[in-house]
Design a protein around this motif. Structure first.
Motif, PDB file in Angstrom:
ATOM      1  N   GLY A 111     -31.507   1.269 -65.324  1.00 17.70           N
ATOM      2  CA  GLY A 111     -32.882   1.101 -64.893  1.00 17.70           C
ATOM      3  C   GLY A 111     -33.447  -0.218 -65.376  1.00 17.70           C
ATOM      4  N   ASN A 112     -34.310  -0.800 -64.572  1.00 17.60           N
ATOM      5  CA  ASN A 112     -34.931  -2.075 -64.911  1.00 17.60           C
ATOM      6  C   ASN A 112     -36.442  -1.956 -64.726  1.00 17.60           C
ATOM      7  N   VAL A 113     -37.188  -2.399 -65.718  1.00 16.21           N
ATOM      8  CA  VAL A 113     -38.648  -2.349 -65.661  1.00 16.21           C
ATOM      9  C   VAL A 113     -39.181  -3.768 -65.674  1.00 16.21           C
ATOM     10  N   ALA A 114     -39.983  -4.109 -64.669  1.00 20.92           N
ATOM     11  CA  ALA A 114     -40.497  -5.478 -64.564  1.00 20.92           C
ATOM     12  C   ALA A 114     -41.958  -5.459 -64.136  1.00 20.92           C
ATOM     13  N   PRO A 115     -42.722  -6.476 -64.524  1.00 19.29           N
ATOM     14  CA  PRO A 115     -44.119  -6.566 -64.079  1.00 19.29           C
ATOM     15  C   PRO A 115     -44.189  -6.607 -62.562  1.00 19.29           C
ATOM     16  N   TYR A 116     -45.231  -6.011 -62.008  1.00 17.87           N
ATOM     17  CA  TYR A 116     -45.386  -5.958 -60.559  1.00 17.87           C
ATOM     18  C   TYR A 116     -46.598  -6.775 -60.145  1.00 17.87           C
ATOM     19  N   ALA A 117     -46.390  -7.691 -59.216  1.00 20.32           N
ATOM     20  CA  ALA A 117     -47.465  -8.550 -58.737  1.00 20.32           C
ATOM     21  C   ALA A 117     -48.110  -7.930 -57.512  1.00 20.32           C
ATOM     22  N   LYS A 118     -49.387  -7.634 -57.592  1.00 23.49           N
ATOM     23  CA  LYS A 118     -50.110  -7.063 -56.467  1.00 23.49           C
ATOM     24  C   LYS A 118     -50.488  -8.152 -55.465  1.00 23.49           C
ATOM     25  N   LYS A 119     -50.551  -7.783 -54.186  1.00 25.51           N
ATOM     26  CA  LYS A 119     -50.998  -8.690 -53.151  1.00 25.51           C
ATOM     27  C   LYS A 119     -52.521  -8.651 -53.066  1.00 25.51           C
TER      28      LYS A 119
END
Length: 233
Positions: free
Chosen positions: A126-134
């Motif tokens: 599993g990989n957890v990364a910041p998510y950039a919102k549109k």
């Protein structure tokens, strides 16, 4: 009917991807463990009968599953509490006819294909990364980095993921060739593959070009390894 079948074939890759990617909205310092989907956390839909073969002890059976989010083999106690065992004592684990071998730390790699010239294995993590919102007009607003990504033990094995902002959780695949010496060689492209079979470099490169081999596709790697096994006979 044909149109419906064609549409399903088009949607299938998207559905598979959706099962292995999940965006989670999180408030500051929130434990998101309970928000992570089962498809991302576990390899099998449910804990399944399996067998653990130990190095210096009798084999043992139980309800097993592989937690991809933390990279750990787990089992159910009689009270359905999720537990884990010391990977250092394990030779292999078999679940539903599929065999897993200890990799590093608590992680396991699954055997996909075994040949006379080597084995193909995959490690899922599993990989957890910041998510950039549109935002407005297609602009992106990058999420802050994760404040912490940690495991917590309490009685049985429990896990907590504490994040500061929205995150994208996904399952990553790492493919390896394993020789008779038991050493893992990660395969990412034709160069890393031919390094394991230097005598057949030209033939392998030609095969890869002719078949448009993808090194992130399980079936493609199986065909390539079988081709190499045929060259050695």
């Amino acid at each position: 009917m044909k149109k419906i079948l064609f549409l399903c074939m088009l949607l299938l890759p998207c559905l598979m991807m959706a099962q292995e990617r999940q965006v989670i909205e999180a408030s500051t310092s929130e434990d998101i463990t309970n928000k992570v989907s089962e498809q991302i956390q576990y390899l099998f839909p449910e804990f399944t009968d399996g067998v653990v073969l130990f190095k210096n002890a009798p084999k043992s059976g139980g309800k097993l599953n592989y937690n991809m989010l933390v990279g750990e083999m787990q089992f159910l106690e009689n009270n359905n509490e999720v537990m884990t065992f010391d990977v250092g004592d394990v030779a292999s684990v078999t679940i539903n006819g599929r065999t897993f071998y200890p990799y590093k730390g608590n992680e396991y790699a699954e055997e996909l294909l075994s040949t006379d010239v080597g084995e193909l294995r995959v490690r899922r993590k599993g990989n957890v990364a910041p998510y950039a919102k549109k935002g407005a007009y297609g602009t992106s607003s990058s999420a802050s980095s994760i404040t912490s990504y940690s495991s917590v033990t309490s009685g049985g094995q429990q896990y907590g993921l504490t994040v500061a902002n929205d995150v994208l959780i996904s399952v990553r695949y790492f493919y390896y060739l394993v020789g008779s010496n038991g050493k893992y060689a990660q395969i990412t492209n034709v160069k890393s593959f031919t390094k394991q079979f230097p005598a057949y470099r030209a033939q392998i490169e030609a095969f890869v070009k002719e078949n448009n081999t993808r090194f992130d596709k399980e079936d493609d790697l199986k065909k390539l390894l079988l081709y190499c096994a045929g060259l050695s006979n």
